[in-house]
Design a protein around this motif. Sequence first.
Motif, PDB file in Angstrom:
ATOM      1  N   LYS A  65       0.846  -1.203   0.000  1.00 58.58           N
ATOM      2  CA  LYS A  65       0.000   0.000   0.000  1.00 58.58           C
ATOM      3  C   LYS A  65       0.877   1.247   0.000  1.00 58.58           C
ATOM      4  O   LYS A  65       0.900   1.999   0.977  1.00 58.58           O
ATOM      5  N   GLN A  66       1.605   1.457  -1.063  1.00 60.36           N
ATOM      6  CA  GLN A  66       2.506   2.606  -1.120  1.00 60.36           C
ATOM      7  C   GLN A  66       1.724   3.902  -0.987  1.00 60.36           C
ATOM      8  O   GLN A  66       0.667   4.075  -1.560  1.00 60.36           O
ATOM      9  N   GLY A  67       2.307   4.825  -0.205  1.00 57.77           N
ATOM     10  CA  GLY A  67       1.671   6.117  -0.002  1.00 57.77           C
ATOM     11  C   GLY A  67       0.705   6.151   1.141  1.00 57.77           C
ATOM     12  O   GLY A  67       0.045   7.167   1.362  1.00 57.77           O
ATOM     13  N   ASN A  68       0.606   5.081   1.892  1.00 61.64           N
ATOM     14  CA  ASN A  68      -0.375   5.024   2.979  1.00 61.64           C
ATOM     15  C   ASN A  68       0.324   4.668   4.281  1.00 61.64           C
ATOM     16  O   ASN A  68       0.462   3.499   4.627  1.00 61.64           O
ATOM     17  N   LEU A  69       0.793   5.668   5.003  1.00 60.12           N
ATOM     18  CA  LEU A  69       1.425   5.436   6.301  1.00 60.12           C
ATOM     19  C   LEU A  69       0.367   5.427   7.396  1.00 60.12           C
ATOM     20  O   LEU A  69      -0.482   6.327   7.440  1.00 60.12           O
ATOM     21  N   PRO A  70       0.376   4.458   8.288  1.00 59.28           N
ATOM     22  CA  PRO A  70      -0.599   4.449   9.392  1.00 59.28           C
ATOM     23  C   PRO A  70      -0.273   5.542  10.407  1.00 59.28           C
ATOM     24  O   PRO A  70       0.855   6.046  10.458  1.00 59.28           O
ATOM     25  N   GLU A  71      -1.253   5.873  11.221  1.00 63.74           N
ATOM     26  CA  GLU A  71      -1.069   6.928  12.226  1.00 63.74           C
ATOM     27  C   GLU A  71      -0.705   6.361  13.593  1.00 63.74           C
ATOM     28  O   GLU A  71      -0.040   7.033  14.378  1.00 63.74           O
ATOM     29  N   THR A  72      -1.161   5.162  13.892  1.00 61.42           N
ATOM     30  CA  THR A  72      -0.959   4.596  15.231  1.00 61.42           C
ATOM     31  C   THR A  72      -0.400   3.184  15.116  1.00 61.42           C
ATOM     32  O   THR A  72      -0.389   2.578  14.048  1.00 61.42           O
ATOM     33  N   LYS A  73       0.034   2.674  16.256  1.00 62.62           N
ATOM     34  CA  LYS A  73       0.555   1.319  16.309  1.00 62.62           C
ATOM     35  C   LYS A  73      -0.540   0.320  15.914  1.00 62.62           C
ATOM     36  O   LYS A  73      -0.285  -0.640  15.186  1.00 62.62           O
ATOM     37  N   ALA A  74      -1.741   0.524  16.402  1.00 60.14           N
ATOM     38  CA  ALA A  74      -2.844  -0.392  16.087  1.00 60.14           C
ATOM     39  C   ALA A  74      -3.123  -0.406  14.592  1.00 60.14           C
ATOM     40  O   ALA A  74      -3.380  -1.463  14.000  1.00 60.14           O
ATOM     41  N   MET A  75      -3.075   0.753  13.956  1.00 61.05           N
ATOM     42  CA  MET A  75      -3.316   0.814  12.513  1.00 61.05           C
ATOM     43  C   MET A  75      -2.189   0.141  11.742  1.00 61.05           C
ATOM     44  O   MET A  75      -2.415  -0.438  10.670  1.00 61.05           O
ATOM     45  N   LEU A  76      -0.960   0.219  12.264  1.00 61.85           N
ATOM     46  CA  LEU A  76       0.169  -0.478  11.639  1.00 61.85           C
ATOM     47  C   LEU A  76      -0.087  -1.977  11.623  1.00 61.85           C
ATOM     48  O   LEU A  76       0.082  -2.650  10.593  1.00 61.85           O
ATOM     49  N   TYR A  77      -0.519  -2.526  12.759  1.00 61.39           N
ATOM     50  CA  TYR A  77      -0.806  -3.960  12.827  1.00 61.39           C
ATOM     51  C   TYR A  77      -2.019  -4.319  11.968  1.00 61.39           C
ATOM     52  O   TYR A  77      -2.060  -5.376  11.338  1.00 61.39           O
ATOM     53  N   GLN A  78      -3.005  -3.430  11.943  1.00 58.85           N
ATOM     54  CA  GLN A  78      -4.199  -3.688  11.122  1.00 58.85           C
ATOM     55  C   GLN A  78      -3.824  -3.792   9.646  1.00 58.85           C
ATOM     56  O   GLN A  78      -4.264  -4.711   8.940  1.00 58.85           O
ATOM     57  N   GLN A  79      -2.982  -2.860   9.183  1.00 49.64           N
ATOM     58  CA  GLN A  79      -2.541  -2.911   7.790  1.00 49.64           C
ATOM     59  C   GLN A  79      -1.771  -4.199   7.507  1.00 49.64           C
ATOM     60  O   GLN A  79      -1.914  -4.806   6.443  1.00 49.64           O
ATOM     61  N   PHE A  80      -0.966  -4.609   8.464  1.00 49.53           N
ATOM     62  CA  PHE A  80      -0.182  -5.828   8.283  1.00 49.53           C
ATOM     63  C   PHE A  80      -1.097  -7.044   8.123  1.00 49.53           C
ATOM     64  O   PHE A  80      -0.883  -7.888   7.261  1.00 49.53           O
ATOM     65  N   VAL A  81      -2.101  -7.138   8.977  1.00 48.14           N
ATOM     66  CA  VAL A  81      -3.037  -8.265   8.917  1.00 48.14           C
ATOM     67  C   VAL A  81      -3.747  -8.287   7.564  1.00 48.14           C
ATOM     68  O   VAL A  81      -3.868  -9.333   6.909  1.00 48.14           O
ATOM     69  N   GLU A  82      -4.214  -7.116   7.122  1.00 46.79           N
ATOM     70  CA  GLU A  82      -4.906  -7.050   5.828  1.00 46.79           C
ATOM     71  C   GLU A  82      -3.970  -7.456   4.689  1.00 46.79           C
ATOM     72  O   GLU A  82      -4.358  -8.189   3.775  1.00 46.79           O
ATOM     73  N   SER A  83      -2.717  -6.979   4.755  1.00 46.46           N
ATOM     74  CA  SER A  83      -1.761  -7.300   3.690  1.00 46.46           C
ATOM     75  C   SER A  83      -1.409  -8.775   3.694  1.00 46.46           C
ATOM     76  O   SER A  83      -1.184  -9.377   2.633  1.00 46.46           O
ATOM     77  N   LEU A  84      -1.341  -9.364   4.877  1.00 48.42           N
ATOM     78  CA  LEU A  84      -0.966 -10.777   4.962  1.00 48.42           C
ATOM     79  C   LEU A  84      -1.964 -11.650   4.221  1.00 48.42           C
ATOM     80  O   LEU A  84      -1.585 -12.593   3.524  1.00 48.42           O
ATOM     81  N   TYR A  85      -3.241 -11.337   4.346  1.00 53.25           N
ATOM     82  CA  TYR A  85      -4.247 -12.139   3.655  1.00 53.25           C
ATOM     83  C   TYR A  85      -4.087 -12.019   2.133  1.00 53.25           C
ATOM     84  O   TYR A  85      -4.278 -12.997   1.401  1.00 53.25           O
ATOM     85  N   LEU A  86      -3.706 -10.825   1.655  1.00 52.75           N
ATOM     86  CA  LEU A  86      -3.470 -10.656   0.218  1.00 52.75           C
ATOM     87  C   LEU A  86      -2.247 -11.460  -0.227  1.00 52.75           C
ATOM     88  O   LEU A  86      -2.265 -12.146  -1.257  1.00 52.75           O
ATOM     89  N   ILE A  87      -1.166 -11.374   0.548  1.00 48.08           N
ATOM     90  CA  ILE A  87       0.066 -12.102   0.213  1.00 48.08           C
ATOM     91  C   ILE A  87      -0.181 -13.605   0.222  1.00 48.08           C
ATOM     92  O   ILE A  87       0.316 -14.347  -0.637  1.00 48.08           O
ATOM     93  N   SER A  88      -0.945 -14.091   1.195  1.00 52.81           N
ATOM     94  CA  SER A  88      -1.210 -15.526   1.305  1.00 52.81           C
ATOM     95  C   SER A  88      -1.977 -16.036   0.097  1.00 52.81           C
ATOM     96  O   SER A  88      -1.777 -17.166  -0.346  1.00 52.81           O
TER      97      SER A  88
END
Length: 893
Positions: free
Chosen positions: A530-553
Amino acid sequence: MDQRLDELLQRCTVKLKVPDKVGWGSGFFIAPGLILTCAHVVKGMNLGDKVQVSSQEQISFPDTTLVQLIPDYDLALLRFSPSPTVNFPCVYLAPDFEPFDRFYTFGYSDQFPNGASVTSDCEGTAFEQGKELILFKSGQIRPGISGSALLNWATGKVCGIVKFTRDRTTDLGGGAIPTQVILEQFPQIKELQQQFHQQDDRWVKSLKVPTEEIWREACRNWIKVRRSPVTNLFADILGKPLDLDEIHVPLGLLERQRKPIAPKDVSPEAGSQVYRPEQIDLSQEASVNSRIPANQRERQETITPISYDDFFRRVLAQRQSPKSQGKRLAIIGEAGAGKTVQLLKIADWVLNATEDLPIWISLEALGEKSLREYVFDIWLPAATARLKQYSSQWENDLEQRLKNGKIWLLLDGADEMRGANPLGRLTEELKDLLFVGSRVVLSCRVNLWDAAGSAPLEFDTYKMLDFSYGEGPQPDQVKQFIEKWFTAIDHLEWGDSLRMALDELGKERIKNLARNPLRLGLLCFNWQEKQGNLPETKAMLYQQFVESLYLISEQTKGIALTPKQQSILNKALGRLAKQAIDRGFKSILPHNLVCQELVESQPVNLGFDVFDLVLKLGWLNRVGMEAENPLHNVYAFFHPSFQEYFAALAIDDWDFFLPRNHKNQPVPGEQYRVFEPQWREVILLWLGRSDVEKGKKEQLIRSLVKFQDGCKGFYSDRAFLLAAAGIAEFKDCTQADAIVHQLMQWRFFASNLLKRVRATFSIPKGRVRSGWAETAFSNTDSQRVIRELVRLLETPQEEYTYLIAAENLGTFDPGNETAIRALMRLLESTQDQNTRRRAAETLGTLDPGNETVIRALMRLLRHPFRTDEAYQLMMKCAEALPYPAFYQAFHAS
């Protein structure tokens, strides 16, 4: 002389014949007076019927009877009265086998009625009507061999009982019933086996003695399992096996000593420095007030940064550490700071650079076992199982190596141990004479280590530093990590854009989060998708990671999940994480808990296997066996931070953390999780969730700020500090400015800034709160802290307040013009030598090219009490300025 294993097995094997029946079979001694065989060997017999038994030694057993029959598994047990004149051996049962293991058996075939040997190769397992079998090839199994023992030559133990042949005329091999099935169907055998082999060591003595290379392979294999959770997910992301060296950027370590007990006769002005929780040079801070005696100043703490390479060379190789001479080392840091990676690197170093052996132990896996029990009962069998050569000789050898100081204990995650005082427990267990000579490296989160006080005093402490951004002479480690990551996927330009995005105005919070190695790895992962989309908080960082993991899988593993299925997985993981933390399982999750939440509690008609998917996706990893039941696996989340994140997802209302009906005293039967350290990160992540109503977050923050404990404020202060940390995740909290303002009041209590505070609070409370507030500055909303400090410096203050406020502001915002101006005013106006020194040193750090700094430093160097720090800062000024400019400023002074 010890007997060979094949000779022992032959002595254990007997020939069995059913009266009035053609043919015979084989059996073997498994305990004194007990013979095991296949049920089809004694087909047609009833319990209590007699069987004809003979052996190579021409001894008959006239009273042998059938005592137990399990036709479903083709197993039968015979009993006889042992001869008082013949001491028969018994086989050693163990369930271990793997494909390509070499097998040996001895039985009484129709071709060789007096007994013959057969060797074969393991092919693996098969299932017949739902029952597991061992398949083997390259051995001719003839009639009569059924019921004989299958010896695994790799382990030296019997892994099964021969059941059938594939072809009696060729060497196609056959099949066997696994030992695991035997032990399950005859549960009494396990204890009888243990009793026999403890008293009769013939079989054990015949096992191979482990060589040096076998030991090293055992340690290497065990550590490889520990390494995989760290690398598996990132390897999937990068699309290739991942070596830690590919993305590992060495961290500096902070050589850290514990703070001494504060002197009792300090003034309020200096008191806040004495109680300051940060590890800084308090001897210089304390000298601001001359009422602190010199001998007490000498007792204050200093810091010594140490590079990654120096740590391995000086501390590990040359054993240069102040307290323990490299023998007792603690690696501390926050979650994701790289403590586990550091221990993995140490393990590699021990294996490659020394003749010693590393034993890696995840401390939560200890359970209720002692360290000694875990090493011998759990680690040794598990680490050597892959090599198939575990025996009591390994135990003897390991014990000798421990006593000789040839073992390193790498103890990971002291903060994850059960019990109220894990460090105290470890300190006592390491006093065991067995471990006195061992070198120990321990990892622990900072909060537990600091809270332990003086418990682990014999340890030299090294704190993991955050990644640097190229401040001053430091390298840009964040950039180095990003470049390594995106070079590995051949998209270096993506890494350049991410590094630039981190420097953008308003991204200070995520930039600070990215100093942590784990979070920077997640950020690279997210940016990749998700280039260009930096999260604002730690929770949002983990949320983005979880969403990306499902795409990668879906792309790399073919696991395509619908949004509904993803939601089901996340909720199941959330319930598991929440239950685990609430029940005290901080990292290692027991088999029963995982099964309960991921298997038993799932709907029958769900359509997919939650447990199987969780393992395939890498959210959970098998990391060993239960200490209490080695037959059960234990599991761990990809990283403890994700256990905390998923737990935060499973909590709907803030009442779970703090009873909403609290009024000045505990509510009977309610739990106050806001004061339990294992829930702190969960609370902060909950506050950072984008899907939680703002009103609920406001209510939690308000309840924390206004919390009354009925105990003179000890818990009220803790609640307020948690609220201060919470507003960093809850960016638009309406109470944030008031919270930061209150922190300022606490921080500058020791000055004359707020005289009403002095009248309100006691002196000791003010000192302690001042230290707490300074620590809280780094955990709360940094932009609000900067604004408050700037406001403070723009109004008239006493010298001490100016100095401390400017120092704090420079820490948060190096190069801040307001901080530089305030320090320059101090340099021009103050008459106090200590104040001038500190102002010059701080200004030299913030603005080394400033001519005013050079003049002030020159005055310091001419003073009788000149300091090394002043000279070092002058050198930094010389490095920062062109020679002509430095010459002019130098002579102008």
